[in-house]
Design a protein around this motif. Structure first.
Motif, PDB file in Angstrom:
ATOM      1  N   MET A 100       0.822  -1.210   0.000  1.00 29.41           N
ATOM      2  CA  MET A 100       0.000   0.000   0.000  1.00 29.41           C
ATOM      3  C   MET A 100       0.857   1.262   0.000  1.00 29.41           C
ATOM      4  N   ALA A 101       1.985   1.231   0.713  1.00 28.89           N
ATOM      5  CA  ALA A 101       2.880   2.391   0.720  1.00 28.89           C
ATOM      6  C   ALA A 101       3.451   2.638  -0.674  1.00 28.89           C
ATOM      7  N   ILE A 102       3.771   1.559  -1.387  1.00 27.39           N
ATOM      8  CA  ILE A 102       4.273   1.713  -2.755  1.00 27.39           C
ATOM      9  C   ILE A 102       3.191   2.281  -3.668  1.00 27.39           C
ATOM     10  N   VAL A 103       1.960   1.778  -3.517  1.00 28.37           N
ATOM     11  CA  VAL A 103       0.847   2.293  -4.320  1.00 28.37           C
ATOM     12  C   VAL A 103       0.631   3.777  -4.037  1.00 28.37           C
ATOM     13  N   PHE A 104       0.672   4.146  -2.762  1.00 25.09           N
ATOM     14  CA  PHE A 104       0.444   5.546  -2.394  1.00 25.09           C
ATOM     15  C   PHE A 104       1.582   6.442  -2.857  1.00 25.09           C
ATOM     16  N   SER A 105       2.781   5.867  -2.994  1.00 22.03           N
ATOM     17  CA  SER A 105       3.899   6.672  -3.484  1.00 22.03           C
ATOM     18  C   SER A 105       3.705   7.058  -4.940  1.00 22.03           C
ATOM     19  N   LEU A 110      -4.211   9.775  -3.332  1.00 24.61           N
ATOM     20  CA  LEU A 110      -4.523   8.714  -2.369  1.00 24.61           C
ATOM     21  C   LEU A 110      -3.786   8.935  -1.059  1.00 24.61           C
ATOM     22  N   LYS A 111      -2.531   9.342  -1.158  1.00 19.65           N
ATOM     23  CA  LYS A 111      -1.742   9.575   0.046  1.00 19.65           C
ATOM     24  C   LYS A 111      -2.343  10.695   0.878  1.00 19.65           C
ATOM     25  N   ASP A 112      -2.709  11.801   0.240  1.00 16.96           N
ATOM     26  CA  ASP A 112      -3.292  12.924   0.975  1.00 16.96           C
ATOM     27  C   ASP A 112      -4.641  12.571   1.587  1.00 16.96           C
ATOM     28  N   ALA A 113      -5.387  11.666   0.942  1.00 18.97           N
ATOM     29  CA  ALA A 113      -6.711  11.303   1.439  1.00 18.97           C
ATOM     30  C   ALA A 113      -6.641  10.312   2.596  1.00 18.97           C
ATOM     31  N   PHE A 114      -5.691   9.367   2.522  1.00 15.86           N
ATOM     32  CA  PHE A 114      -5.663   8.277   3.495  1.00 15.86           C
ATOM     33  C   PHE A 114      -4.693   8.509   4.638  1.00 15.86           C
ATOM     34  N   TYR A 115      -3.632   9.244   4.395  1.00 11.95           N
ATOM     35  CA  TYR A 115      -2.570   9.403   5.392  1.00 11.95           C
ATOM     36  C   TYR A 115      -3.084   9.961   6.725  1.00 11.95           C
ATOM     37  N   PRO A 116      -3.954  10.984   6.754  1.00  4.65           N
ATOM     38  CA  PRO A 116      -4.452  11.464   8.060  1.00  4.65           C
ATOM     39  C   PRO A 116      -5.194  10.392   8.851  1.00  4.65           C
ATOM     40  N   PHE A 117      -5.951   9.515   8.154  1.00  2.70           N
ATOM     41  CA  PHE A 117      -6.656   8.444   8.854  1.00  2.70           C
ATOM     42  C   PHE A 117      -5.679   7.413   9.412  1.00  2.70           C
ATOM     43  N   ALA A 118      -4.578   7.191   8.707  1.00  2.00           N
ATOM     44  CA  ALA A 118      -3.559   6.283   9.220  1.00  2.00           C
ATOM     45  C   ALA A 118      -2.935   6.829  10.500  1.00  2.00           C
ATOM     46  N   MET A 160       7.006   3.133   6.054  1.00  4.14           N
ATOM     47  CA  MET A 160       7.346   2.971   4.638  1.00  4.14           C
ATOM     48  C   MET A 160       7.028   4.230   3.842  1.00  4.14           C
ATOM     49  N   ILE A 161       5.949   4.913   4.187  1.00  4.94           N
ATOM     50  CA  ILE A 161       5.638   6.183   3.521  1.00  4.94           C
ATOM     51  C   ILE A 161       6.783   7.169   3.736  1.00  4.94           C
ATOM     52  N   ARG A 162       7.261   7.243   4.969  1.00 13.60           N
ATOM     53  CA  ARG A 162       8.394   8.133   5.255  1.00 13.60           C
ATOM     54  C   ARG A 162       9.649   7.668   4.538  1.00 13.60           C
ATOM     55  N   TRP A 183       9.099   2.940 -12.200  1.00 20.93           N
ATOM     56  CA  TRP A 183       9.475   1.667 -11.581  1.00 20.93           C
ATOM     57  C   TRP A 183      10.975   1.618 -11.321  1.00 20.93           C
ATOM     58  N   GLN A 184      11.796   2.118 -12.254  1.00 21.42           N
ATOM     59  CA  GLN A 184      13.248   2.131 -12.059  1.00 21.42           C
ATOM     60  C   GLN A 184      13.633   3.047 -10.904  1.00 21.42           C
ATOM     61  N   ARG A 185      12.952   4.186 -10.771  1.00 23.17           N
ATOM     62  CA  ARG A 185      13.226   5.070  -9.634  1.00 23.17           C
ATOM     63  C   ARG A 185      12.888   4.385  -8.317  1.00 23.17           C
ATOM     64  N   LEU A 186      11.760   3.675  -8.316  1.00 19.18           N
ATOM     65  CA  LEU A 186      11.367   2.966  -7.100  1.00 19.18           C
ATOM     66  C   LEU A 186      12.382   1.890  -6.748  1.00 19.18           C
ATOM     67  N   ARG A 187      12.805   1.111  -7.730  1.00 14.39           N
ATOM     68  CA  ARG A 187      13.694  -0.022  -7.477  1.00 14.39           C
ATOM     69  C   ARG A 187      15.108   0.413  -7.118  1.00 14.39           C
ATOM     70  N   ILE A 188      15.605   1.473  -7.766  1.00 15.30           N
ATOM     71  CA  ILE A 188      17.002   1.861  -7.603  1.00 15.30           C
ATOM     72  C   ILE A 188      17.200   2.905  -6.501  1.00 15.30           C
ATOM     73  N   VAL A 189      16.235   3.803  -6.328  1.00 17.51           N
ATOM     74  CA  VAL A 189      16.417   4.930  -5.409  1.00 17.51           C
ATOM     75  C   VAL A 189      15.521   4.811  -4.170  1.00 17.51           C
ATOM     76  N   ASP A 190      14.217   4.747  -4.395  1.00 16.38           N
ATOM     77  CA  ASP A 190      13.274   4.822  -3.267  1.00 16.38           C
ATOM     78  C   ASP A 190      13.317   3.585  -2.376  1.00 16.38           C
TER      79      ASP A 190
END
Length: 276
Positions: A100-105, A110-118, A160-162, A183-190
């Motif tokens: 879910m953190a990857i999806v929200f990234s 989605l992140k702005d809508a769900f993060y306060p509830f988390a 994971m969001i942080r 996807w490459q940014r996620l795999r190599i950097v994030d």
């Protein structure tokens, strides 16, 4: 972005190789807690023998040790049940949090809508929902696993969001210059940047998993260490009660130790900038 010469890279590689810890735990890390535990048991035994600690509150170490020997099969049966619940919830909750953190990234909306509830969810005790989960899922494994999964989900998700947002901007600029895909940014950097945050969450989850399982067993199970604690308390079998508590504490420490060992094995990816 600062440049690195070949010599600097070689020295950094040598330094990292020399400072990367091995798989052996140092004696200085093990000896102090062992000595403290032995001293604590000795004081406990002395106070029990002197009658300072009432045995209807805390039995002597000898009584609890005898309980381990006498009811070894009972404790093992309930411990295996709790282990299956805690590990299943631990894996499900953390995997769901990472996904879910990857999806929200990928989606700021989605992140702005769900993060306060988390964030708000951390102030709500999960035990309050346990009776509802028992009604919906029935008694037994499903409600307990659900409680454990929810207990470990939110700490892992928030970390994971942080972590996914902690990567250096310079790296993203370089990946943008190279026309890297998302996807490459996620795999190599994030993803490498988020691993230290993930292990921090796993350490918290290791404790929350067994705590959540035992508390949920008080309401929604007829097996497990939590159930054994409740039944032993009702019949005033205090040695059994404390033996179950000690087993639960030991299992929590074992799971935490496994997480720490895996983190040490992956030190190259879990080290912070100051460790390199």
């Amino acid at each position: 972005m600062s440049s690195i010469t070949v010599a600097d890279a070689g020295s950094a590689e040598d330094t990292g190789r020399s400072e990367t810890p091995g798989f052996r735990l140092p004696l200085g890390l093990i000896l102090p807690p062992v000595l403290f535990t032995v001293a604590l048991i000795a004081i406990w035994a002395a106070l029990s023998a002197a009658g300072i600690i009432p045995r209807y509150i805390l039995p002597s170490p000898e009584a609890i040790f005898n309980e381990f020997i006498k009811n070894y099969s009972v404790l093992t049966k309930h411990a295996l049940y709790t282990i299956s619940e805690a590990l299943a919830g631990f894996v499900i909750g953390n995997c769901a949090a990472v996904l879910m953190a990857i999806v929200f990234s990928y989606s700021g909306l989605l992140k702005d809508a769900f993060y306060p509830f988390a964030l708000i969810s951390r102030a709500i005790p999960i035990i309050a929902f346990t009776p509802l989960l028992v009604i919906v899922l029935g008694r037994g494994l499903p409600p307990v696993i659900a409680v454990v999964s929810i207990s470990v989900y939110f700490p892992a998700f928030l970390n994971m969001i942080r972590g996914l947002a902690s990567a250096d901007v310079d790296y993203h600029e370089m990946m943008h210059t190279l026309s890297a895909s998302r996807w490459q940014r996620l795999r190599i950097v994030d993803w490498p940047a988020s691993i230290p945050y993930l292990f921090a969450a796993l350490k918290v989850s290791a404790s929350a998993a067994f705590i959540g399982a035992i508390v949920a067993e008080w309401i929604g199970a007829n097996k497990g260490l939590g159930y054994l604690v409740v039944i032993s308390g009702q019949y005033f079998k205090l040695p059994t009660l404390w033996a179950a508590i000690i087993v639960a504490a030991g299992l929590t420490l074992i799971l935490l130790a496994i997480v720490v060992l895996v983190e040490r094995m992956l030190h190259r990816w879990t080290a912070t900038a100051t460790d390199l």
